[in-house]
Design an enzyme around this catalytic site. Structure first.
Site, PDB file in Angstrom:
ATOM      1  N   GLU A   1       0.868  -1.192   0.000  1.00  0.00           N
ATOM      2  CA  GLU A   1       0.000   0.000   0.000  1.00  0.00           C
ATOM      3  C   GLU A   1       0.895   1.228   0.000  1.00  0.00           C
ATOM      4  OE1 GLU A   1      -3.302  -0.134  -0.414  1.00  0.00           O
ATOM      5  OE2 GLU A   1      -2.830  -2.244  -0.696  1.00  0.00           O
TER       6      GLU A   1
ATOM      7  N   CYS B   1      -1.289   9.440   3.845  1.00  0.00           N
ATOM      8  CA  CYS B   1      -1.363   8.994   2.454  1.00  0.00           C
ATOM      9  C   CYS B   1      -2.654   9.506   1.825  1.00  0.00           C
ATOM     10  CB  CYS B   1      -1.307   7.487   2.394  1.00  0.00           C
ATOM     11  SG  CYS B   1      -2.494   6.722   3.491  1.00  0.00           S
TER      12      CYS B   1
HETATM   13  P1  NAD Z   1       8.998   4.579   3.482  1.00  0.00           P
HETATM   14  O1  NAD Z   1       8.685   3.859   2.225  1.00  0.00           O
HETATM   15  O2  NAD Z   1      10.168   5.434   3.507  1.00  0.00           O
HETATM   16  O3  NAD Z   1       9.181   3.523   4.662  1.00  0.00           O
HETATM   17  C1  NAD Z   1       8.226   2.542   4.939  1.00  0.00           C
HETATM   18  C2  NAD Z   1       8.902   1.342   5.579  1.00  0.00           C
HETATM   19  O4  NAD Z   1       9.756   0.760   4.638  1.00  0.00           O
HETATM   20  C3  NAD Z   1       9.760   1.697   6.766  1.00  0.00           C
HETATM   21  O5  NAD Z   1       9.598   0.710   7.738  1.00  0.00           O
HETATM   22  C4  NAD Z   1      11.134   1.666   6.211  1.00  0.00           C
HETATM   23  O6  NAD Z   1      12.119   1.374   7.180  1.00  0.00           O
HETATM   24  C5  NAD Z   1      11.037   0.551   5.216  1.00  0.00           C
HETATM   25  N1  NAD Z   1      12.044   0.538   4.150  1.00  0.00           N
HETATM   26  C6  NAD Z   1      12.826   1.564   3.737  1.00  0.00           C
HETATM   27  N2  NAD Z   1      13.587   1.155   2.727  1.00  0.00           N
HETATM   28  C7  NAD Z   1      13.290  -0.132   2.496  1.00  0.00           C
HETATM   29  C8  NAD Z   1      13.733  -1.090   1.560  1.00  0.00           C
HETATM   30  N3  NAD Z   1      14.655  -0.829   0.664  1.00  0.00           N
HETATM   31  N4  NAD Z   1      13.168  -2.319   1.598  1.00  0.00           N
HETATM   32  C9  NAD Z   1      12.213  -2.614   2.486  1.00  0.00           C
HETATM   33  N5  NAD Z   1      11.773  -1.754   3.394  1.00  0.00           N
HETATM   34  C10 NAD Z   1      12.298  -0.523   3.395  1.00  0.00           C
HETATM   35  O7  NAD Z   1       7.663   5.348   3.880  1.00  0.00           O
HETATM   36  P2  NAD Z   1       7.407   6.269   5.145  1.00  0.00           P
HETATM   37  O8  NAD Z   1       8.167   7.519   4.974  1.00  0.00           O
HETATM   38  O9  NAD Z   1       7.597   5.497   6.383  1.00  0.00           O
HETATM   39  O10 NAD Z   1       5.859   6.555   5.005  1.00  0.00           O
HETATM   40  C11 NAD Z   1       5.342   7.526   4.179  1.00  0.00           C
HETATM   41  C12 NAD Z   1       4.801   6.925   2.909  1.00  0.00           C
HETATM   42  O11 NAD Z   1       3.879   5.908   3.217  1.00  0.00           O
HETATM   43  C13 NAD Z   1       4.050   7.916   2.061  1.00  0.00           C
HETATM   44  O12 NAD Z   1       4.384   7.709   0.723  1.00  0.00           O
HETATM   45  C14 NAD Z   1       2.604   7.557   2.322  1.00  0.00           C
HETATM   46  O13 NAD Z   1       1.736   7.948   1.300  1.00  0.00           O
HETATM   47  C15 NAD Z   1       2.687   6.092   2.468  1.00  0.00           C
HETATM   48  N6  NAD Z   1       1.567   5.560   3.218  1.00  0.00           N
HETATM   49  C16 NAD Z   1       0.631   4.851   2.551  1.00  0.00           C
HETATM   50  C17 NAD Z   1      -0.473   4.364   3.219  1.00  0.00           C
HETATM   51  C18 NAD Z   1      -1.543   3.579   2.506  1.00  0.00           C
HETATM   52  O14 NAD Z   1      -2.375   2.963   3.181  1.00  0.00           O
HETATM   53  N7  NAD Z   1      -1.566   3.548   1.201  1.00  0.00           N
HETATM   54  C19 NAD Z   1      -0.606   4.606   4.582  1.00  0.00           C
HETATM   55  C20 NAD Z   1       0.382   5.331   5.237  1.00  0.00           C
HETATM   56  C21 NAD Z   1       1.477   5.800   4.539  1.00  0.00           C
END
Ligand code: NAD
Length: 977
Positions: A736, A770
């Site tokens: 997501e 999001c």
């Molecule tokens: P992010 O993608 O930076 O991080 C999300 C998670 O992924 C963290 O736990 C992070 O440590 C991990 N991560 C980072 N690099 C990785 C890799 N290479 N492989 C696997 N995992 C990795 O996102 P964020 O800054 O934590 O959150 C914000 C984003 O999340 C925004 O884009 C927002 O729109 C989205 N979001 C979406 C929803 C939804 O339901 N669609 C809900 C909340 C947030």
């Protein structure tokens, strides 16, 4: 003796009531002749419920319609069938008898004419000058007024200032008439003096309201004008009373210039009355109280249903009637400490108050009766004939912005509960109308889930309650004292420390370390997968009910700790109070909901039955699940993904985002406390970039539940696919991702409704959702006034430290985010126009704050229109038609949420069909999806279409196996059961 007095009084109530009724019905005949159309229209409204709703909706949209064509279009859309044709009398009056005459301009002008006639019936005057004339006219009939200036909802300080200025003008105009103390009277609403009037922050609200209210009351007192402070929604009741008490304490000289209003329809009205009486006992002057039934009955019920809160009003009319009499008697008995104004149209209640006065031998001048302008006409003469003073609550103002008021009055007038409806327009008998009210059973809650659906959303905290606010403050204090705790890893049931530690900082005070966390490496990740893999066979074979039981236990633990958890969110990720509480509620909801769903889901699902063959499907747990979560809903999302995995028999590795490790740890703690078996839940903190790929590619990880950015989400999908051969299974990735969400405002939109909703959607939690709105698409015809009001309202949006209850918006999550948002601002300045930018200078020095920004005139290819910025940055585009607006809204690689504000039914239909988003919101904010009510998730590059919090979500966490058994042996088959 008392009994005798009671029966004497009852006899007198009946006698007075019959006399009043007789007079009122006589008077009604003459009212009817002067307002034949209005009465006809009301009768027509009452003739059926569907029609009534459509009429109210049409009246509501009417002021926004700019051309004849628009009016006609809306008439057609609102009243499509013949059954809704205007009554003959009105059509004759409008010269509409021959359809040949029904050209667009005639129909439009006729509607306007009708609309204005109706408005005139309920609204006393269009301007202050007219109000003075009207007051004189009424005074000549021996009736006084209490003038209420109508206006729009106050969304900005500028509007609050304009409201104050209008009242000053009114005081001057009334004062010039030199009528002497207490005679002239106005009514005002405190919420109109402050766009941020909010019980969550009584002190902040008080200081803003007092800045306007004190000089206003001084001005009123100078002109010898008495001011009633109207009572509004239940949520504002305690705050309103608190403000008035504090004001009287600071300015005892105001007691003789100001009165309060109490509502008898509130179930706890008696307690409030007792505390008011107690307070009044200590005041130096009599306290003036207007006792009313209350005008927000429908809204209170709808709000309570939405929030899962107890319904604050009596559901039965008789209970309100009884409470009204009880309170009236209480206040009348408290004379001279209390001066009562009896504000009711109910003849029984009026007779009851009169009977009290008369049996107690009291002077009739010690009480005043108040009626609503327009609706009170038939009772006017009857009350005055008995020698009592009468005052009409008289709304004054332009009928267009006054619509909200008008529609509310209409609603009250035709509602099933309304006494008026029974007494005048329907001919109920005197006996029926004057019967003493008696208590009947109350329905306390509308949420009555059936046995099958046991799930109920966790109600949000009610911050209008003082005990709730104090508990929150206490939790903040307590959690602050625990800053700096060290968070270990948790693998195979054991805590593990690491050589190096990372820091979780308070984004509002970047120098404050909220917690330190262990940094897992690849070896730890391997160990966590191994532990989860070993625990899997037993866990997956554990009865679904038993697994659900543990999840419910976890929900209880969160519930029990909700204040502390929300307080931690305030510190770790900078969420304002309500947002933090909302996140905890959502986490509880996920645990409860998936627990309930899993029990049903893990039963056999028969497909097609044949005589000799049984066919069914059954879910099979997948295996080890890596739960990789974002920081922005630091408890809810990680809980949702892990709860679904665990409920479906998978074992879990929790991998919270680096910015919200402390909140992830709270969940781990909860699962431990709930008693999840060793190895079923493991916890890895550390760098996502380092740990993520290890988990995603690991052959023993069968499922990755990810929520986060598009970049990382897509990378995970690719990595998981590339590891298929090594893993021996097609890994399931639930991904997501982000959004670039648009809100469309069409020409018929209600500004009062859409402006606060747009601000909340764009800047709530600093735009770090999001689902947040980042693109605003305005129809050309309303773009200018909308933008002006929006920017003024944005200027009143309070940005501050989230520990302060009044802050609407706190900081961004980290310095990367502030850099990104500052660059966006530079880009907007360079390539477009910045319409609004707040000022957060002092805050910027201490934490990751950026001001809310609204920008437009951007080139079509601008990255600001297509890239997710994840901050308080709203772009504005202006289009010529609704179709163009939808086309532009859909021009995005994302498809997560979207919103439309419109009162045009065909536009609403079109948006429902063609607005390509996972969650579409019509006429409300676009954030804040509720578990089960609004299953959440997007498509295109926003996500894979799984709907978190919906009934299909658990399917994502299992394989479905199909089992077919041929039960026929040599032509003989047992009967199927
Ligand atoms: P992010 O993608 O930076 O991080 C999300 C998670 O992924 C963290 O736990 C992070 O440590 C991990 N991560 C980072 N690099 C990785 C890799 N290479 N492989 C696997 N995992 C990795 O996102 P964020 O800054 O934590 O959150 C914000 C984003 O999340 C925004 O884009 C927002 O729109 C989205 N979001 C979406 C929803 C939804 O339901 N669609 C809900 C909340 C947030």
């Amino acid at each position: 003796m008392a009994k005798e007095k009671g029966s004497n009084r009852e006899a007198l109530i009946q006698k007075i009531g019959e006399e009043l009724l007789r007079e009122a019905r006589n008077a009604e005949k003459s009212v009817e002749s002067s307002h034949r159309w209005e009465i006809k229209l009301l009768e027509w409204c009452m003739s059926n419920d569907e029609l009534k709703t459509q009429i109210f909706r049409f009246i509501d949209v009417f002021p926004s319609l700019k051309s004849d064509r628009e009016v006609v279009q809306h008439i057609k859309e609102y009243f499509p069938s013949d059954g809704m044709r205007l009554p003959k009398e009105i059509r004759i009056g409008l010269a509409l008898t021959r359809t040949a005459l029904l050209t667009a301009p005639i129909l439009s002008k006729s509607s306007e004419f009708l609309y204005k006639r109706m408005a005139k019936f309920f609204i006393g005057a269009g301007s202050i000058e007219e109000a003075i004339q009207k007051t004189e006219e009424l005074e000549n009939r021996g009736v006084m007024t209490s003038i209420d200036l109508l206006g729009e909802l106050t969304t900005s300080d500028a509007e609050a200032g304009a409201y104050e200025a209008e009242y000053r003008k009114l005081f001057k105009a009334l004062g010039a008439r030199k009528k002497g103390p207490l005679y002239q009277n106005v009514s005002l609403k405190l919420s109109a003096l402050d766009p941020n009037f909010d019980p969550i922050d009584p002190n902040g609200t008080q200081s803003r309201v007092f800045k306007r209210l004190i000089p206003l009351i001084e001005a009123a007192a100078l002109e010898q004008i008495f001011v009633y402070i109207d009572m509004e929604h239940f949520a504002f009741r305690d705050l309103t009373l608190r403000l008035i008490r504090n004001l009287f304490e600071a300015r005892p000289d105001f007691i003789s210039s100001m009165g309060i209003v109490l509502q008898a329809y509130l179930a706890d009205a008696r307690q409030t009355a007792d505390s008011v009486l107690n307070w009044a006992g200590h005041l130096s002057h009599p306290l003036t109280i207007r006792l009313v039934r209350g005008a927000y009955w429908d809204t209170e019920i709808m709000k309570a249903e939405e929030l899962g809160w107890p319904i604050p009003v009596f559901l039965n009319k008789a209970e309100t009637d009884q409470a009204y009499e009880e309170l009236a008697e209480l206040f009348l008995a408290a004379f001279p400490k209390i001066r009562l104004a009896v504000g009711t149209h109910n003849i029984r209640s009026v007779a009851h108050a009169m009977a009290y006065i008369e049996t107690e031998g009291r002077d009739k001048n010690t009480v005043e009766f108040q009626l609503l302008y327009g609706l009170g006409a038939p009772l006017e003469a009857a009350i005055r004939a008995r020698g009592y003073s009468l005052r009409l609550y008289t709304p004054v103002g332009d009928p267009l912005p006054g619509m909200a008021y008008l529609v509310r009055r209409l609603l009250e007038n035709v509602s099933q509960q309304s006494f008026l409806r029974q007494s005048f327009w329907e001919s109920a008998s005197a006996e029926q109308l004057l019967k003493a009210p008696s208590k009947t059973n109350t329905v306390k809650s509308l949420q009555t889930p059936s046995d099958e659906v046991k799930f109920k959303n966790e109600p949000a905290l009610d911050f209008s309650r003082e005990d709730v606010r104090l508990s929150f403050e206490h939790a903040l204090k307590k959690m602050r004292a625990e800053f700096g705790q060290k968070i270990p890893l948790f693998i195979n049931g054991k805590e593990k420390n690491t050589a190096g530690y990372g820091l979780s900082l308070n984004p509002a005070h970047a120098s404050q370390v909220v917690a330190e966390f262990a940094c897992a490496d690849k070896v730890d990740a391997e160990a966590a997968v191994r532990a989860a893999d070993e625990a899997f066979p037993e866990w997956s074979h554990t009865d679904a009910k038993e697994r659900a039981g543990l999840l419910r236990k976890a929900a209880d633990i969160l519930r029990h700790r909700r204040f502390e958890l929300a307080a931690l969110e305030v510190f770790e990720v900078g969420k304002p109070w309500r947002e933090a509480d909302g996140d905890v509620c959502e986490a509880i909801d996920y645990l409860e909901y998936y627990a309930a769903e899993a029990v049903k889901f893990f039963e056999k699902h028969p497909t097609e039955k044949l005589i000799h063959e049984s066919n069914f499907t059954r879910p099979e747990s997948r295996g080890v699940s890596a739960v990789i979560a974002p920081w922005n809903f630091p408890l809810a999302i990680i809980t949702g993904m892990s709860a679904a995995a665990l409920a479906s028999g998978n074992t879990v590795i929790l991998k919270p985002a680096e910015q919200s490790i402390l909140m992830g740890w709270q969940l781990l703690r909860t699962y431990r406390e709930a008693g999840f078996p060793q190895g079923t839940v493991n916890f890895l903190s550390g760098s996502g970039a380092e740990l993520g790929p290890v988990l995603v590619e690991h052959p023993r990880v069968a499922l990755i539940a990810f929520t986060g950015s598009r970049e990382v989400g897509l990378e995970i999908i690719k990595r998981a696919a590339s590891a298929v051969e090594r893993s021996g299974c097609v890994k399931k990735v639930i991904s997501e991702m982000g959004g670039k969400n648009a809100i469309v405002i069409d020409a018929s939109a209600d500004f009062d409704q859409s402006i606060p909703a747009v601000l909340e959607s764009a800047f709530g939690y600093s735009g770090q959702k999001c689902s947040a709105a980042s693109r605003l698409i305005l129809l050309e015809s309303i773009a200018r006034p909308f933008l002006k009001r929006l920017c003024e309202a944005a200027a009143s949006f309070i940005v501050g430290d989230p520990t302060h209850p009044g802050s609407h918006m706190g900081p961004l999550i980290d310095s990367d985010a502030t850099k990104r948002l500052r660059l966006a601002y530079e880009e907007a300045k360079k390539t477009g126009t910045v319409f609004y930018r707040g000022d957060v200078h002092t805050l910027e020095e201490q934490g990751y704050f950026v001001p809310p920004t609204i920008a437009g005139n951007l080139p079509l290819h601008s990255p600001l229109l297509s890239k997710e910025l994840f901050g308080p940055f709203l772009t504005v585009s202006i289009v010529r038609s609704f179709d163009e607006a939808l086309k532009m809204a859909n021009q995005s690689e994302y498809a997560l949420t979207g919103g439309v504000f419109s009162r045009t039914p065909s536009h609403i239909d079109k948006a429902a069909k063609h607005f390509a988003v996972g969650n579409l919101y019509i006429n409300r904010k676009i954030t804040g999806a509720i578990v089960r009510r609004q299953p959440f998730g997007g498509y295109k590059l926003s996500g894979g279409g799984s709907k978190a919090g919906g009934e299909d979500y658990l399917r994502e966490f299992v394989f479905m196996r199909t089992i077919t058994e041929n039960r026929m042996r040599h032509g003989f088959s047992p009967l199927q059961t």
